[in-house]
Scaffold this motif. Sequence first.
Motif, PDB file in Angstrom:
ATOM      1  N   THR A 187       0.864  -1.177   0.000  1.00  0.00           N
ATOM      2  CA  THR A 187       0.000   0.000   0.000  1.00  0.00           C
ATOM      3  C   THR A 187       0.903   1.230   0.000  1.00  0.00           C
ATOM      4  O   THR A 187       1.871   1.294   0.769  1.00  0.00           O
ATOM      5  N   TYR A 188       0.583   2.186  -0.886  1.00  0.00           N
ATOM      6  CA  TYR A 188       1.398   3.392  -1.008  1.00  0.00           C
ATOM      7  C   TYR A 188       0.534   4.632  -0.839  1.00  0.00           C
ATOM      8  O   TYR A 188      -0.466   4.792  -1.549  1.00  0.00           O
ATOM      9  N   GLN A 189       0.915   5.474   0.095  1.00  0.00           N
ATOM     10  CA  GLN A 189       0.253   6.771   0.236  1.00  0.00           C
ATOM     11  C   GLN A 189       0.969   7.779  -0.659  1.00  0.00           C
ATOM     12  O   GLN A 189       2.158   8.050  -0.498  1.00  0.00           O
ATOM     13  N   LEU A 190       0.222   8.317  -1.609  1.00  0.00           N
ATOM     14  CA  LEU A 190       0.767   9.273  -2.571  1.00  0.00           C
ATOM     15  C   LEU A 190       0.428  10.668  -2.072  1.00  0.00           C
ATOM     16  O   LEU A 190      -0.492  11.326  -2.546  1.00  0.00           O
ATOM     17  N   CYS A 191       1.185  11.096  -1.071  1.00  0.00           N
ATOM     18  CA  CYS A 191       0.905  12.358  -0.399  1.00  0.00           C
ATOM     19  C   CYS A 191       2.148  13.229  -0.400  1.00  0.00           C
ATOM     20  O   CYS A 191       3.238  12.801  -0.789  1.00  0.00           O
ATOM     21  N   ASP A 192       1.968  14.474   0.009  1.00  0.00           N
ATOM     22  CA  ASP A 192       3.087  15.402   0.139  1.00  0.00           C
ATOM     23  C   ASP A 192       3.757  15.144   1.490  1.00  0.00           C
ATOM     24  O   ASP A 192       3.114  15.282   2.535  1.00  0.00           O
ATOM     25  N   PRO A 193       5.038  14.761   1.512  1.00  0.00           N
ATOM     26  CA  PRO A 193       5.696  14.497   2.795  1.00  0.00           C
ATOM     27  C   PRO A 193       5.968  15.762   3.603  1.00  0.00           C
ATOM     28  O   PRO A 193       6.283  15.679   4.789  1.00  0.00           O
ATOM     29  N   ASP A 194       5.816  16.928   2.948  1.00  0.00           N
ATOM     30  CA  ASP A 194       6.061  18.195   3.637  1.00  0.00           C
ATOM     31  C   ASP A 194       4.938  19.183   3.288  1.00  0.00           C
ATOM     32  O   ASP A 194       5.169  20.209   2.639  1.00  0.00           O
ATOM     33  N   PRO A 195       3.714  18.897   3.718  1.00  0.00           N
ATOM     34  CA  PRO A 195       2.562  19.702   3.292  1.00  0.00           C
ATOM     35  C   PRO A 195       2.501  21.049   3.996  1.00  0.00           C
ATOM     36  O   PRO A 195       3.095  21.250   5.062  1.00  0.00           O
ATOM     37  N   LEU A 196       1.744  21.962   3.401  1.00  0.00           N
ATOM     38  CA  LEU A 196       1.501  23.252   4.020  1.00  0.00           C
ATOM     39  C   LEU A 196       0.446  23.127   5.106  1.00  0.00           C
ATOM     40  O   LEU A 196      -0.450  22.286   5.029  1.00  0.00           O
ATOM     41  N   THR A 197       0.545  23.984   6.109  1.00  0.00           N
ATOM     42  CA  THR A 197      -0.559  24.117   7.053  1.00  0.00           C
ATOM     43  C   THR A 197      -1.682  24.886   6.367  1.00  0.00           C
ATOM     44  O   THR A 197      -1.485  25.522   5.321  1.00  0.00           O
ATOM     45  N   VAL A 198      -2.867  24.841   6.945  1.00  0.00           N
ATOM     46  CA  VAL A 198      -3.996  25.561   6.358  1.00  0.00           C
ATOM     47  C   VAL A 198      -3.689  27.053   6.212  1.00  0.00           C
ATOM     48  O   VAL A 198      -3.927  27.638   5.144  1.00  0.00           O
ATOM     49  N   PRO A 199      -3.164  27.740   7.238  1.00  0.00           N
ATOM     50  CA  PRO A 199      -2.848  29.160   7.052  1.00  0.00           C
ATOM     51  C   PRO A 199      -1.835  29.414   5.936  1.00  0.00           C
ATOM     52  O   PRO A 199      -1.976  30.368   5.163  1.00  0.00           O
TER      53      PRO A 199
END
Length: 389
Positions: A283-295
Amino acid sequence: MIDCRFADGAGDDSADASTSPEVLFTGFPGFLGSALLRRVLARGDGPVACLIQPQYRELAEKRAREIVAAVGERDDDDVPADAPTVHLYEGDVTEPDLGLGSALDDPDLLAGVEEVYHLAAVYDLSVDADLAEAVNVRGTERVLDACERLGVDRLHYVSTCYVSGRYDGVFTADHLREGQSFNNHYESSKYRAEVAVRERMADGLPATVYRPAITVGDSETGETDKLDGPYNLLRLLLAQPERLAVAFSVPGGAETELNVVPRDYVVEAVAELSARPETAGETYQLCDPDPLTVPAFVAALSDAVGRRTVTVPIPKRLAKAAARLLSAASVDVEPATIDYFDHPTRYRCPNAREALAGTGVSVPPFESYVDRLVAFAREHPSLGDDPMT
């Protein structure tokens, strides 16, 4: 070659056993499915059969011709004889045998399918429970039944990071059944669908699960097929004066991560991982490893739109009420998106990063392509947020 068929297998007489499908796609001609089909054909896999709903046949034919022509590097009127073959079969994932009947047992039709890519789903935060159950859960179960009937070598299943629901903490590919609650029927139905896939995997079905984060337009072109999810915030900002715009914040949102990835990353990652035999069972999560916070996300989008934005903190209940009022006033802001302003889950993808290391496939920073997303949305204001079901 494009071969258009019905559930009984009747179709273009130009099709023969030499072009019998080896790969089956659901979710075509959807946004992700169309791009992934092109990548699969370009690497030489196929022939490919696409399960399509009758109401999308005209669009499916158009996109299939464009893809075949692009892969063959010719225009539509001069497709070479060795161009890839795409078969279009009318059916429905919610029906027994996918609405294909005996075609699944016919060696000249679909009995030779060895791989299945299952992308068909209702991608809509406000989907009602019955439709989510029918398409996302029972539809996946029908596909699993078809895989077992065909004896496929591999299933590639597109899930979502948001099977996490409102899990409080870091959620990785190793997590699934964590006793979590859910924001909406979309999340809960995709969770139950992945549980069904995992159960068949435990029983011996060779499969790979891909969990994209929130998927937006192409990072190079900005192209998308609907303006939903984060585009709700974009519409809100565009509806306000340049000199001063107002956005919402809710309690607990300051540290909330908004995990966004562009379509091309998801497609390239699935194409790369699905080509390797060693990724079966993963199983692979295709996500941003360094995402932005909402603000930080609001600030980046505001800069791209050219708005001075003031963020007003209000209770979540009032934020949803304001979203409903704005929608009634023709500023489409889906109230369900407010739940992601204080979403407690943080997504990480160590095994995906390791598997993709050295391939050139990685998540670009949101700030590097947000201008393209905004430009495309401005050029296509009539795009809605209705899902393809």
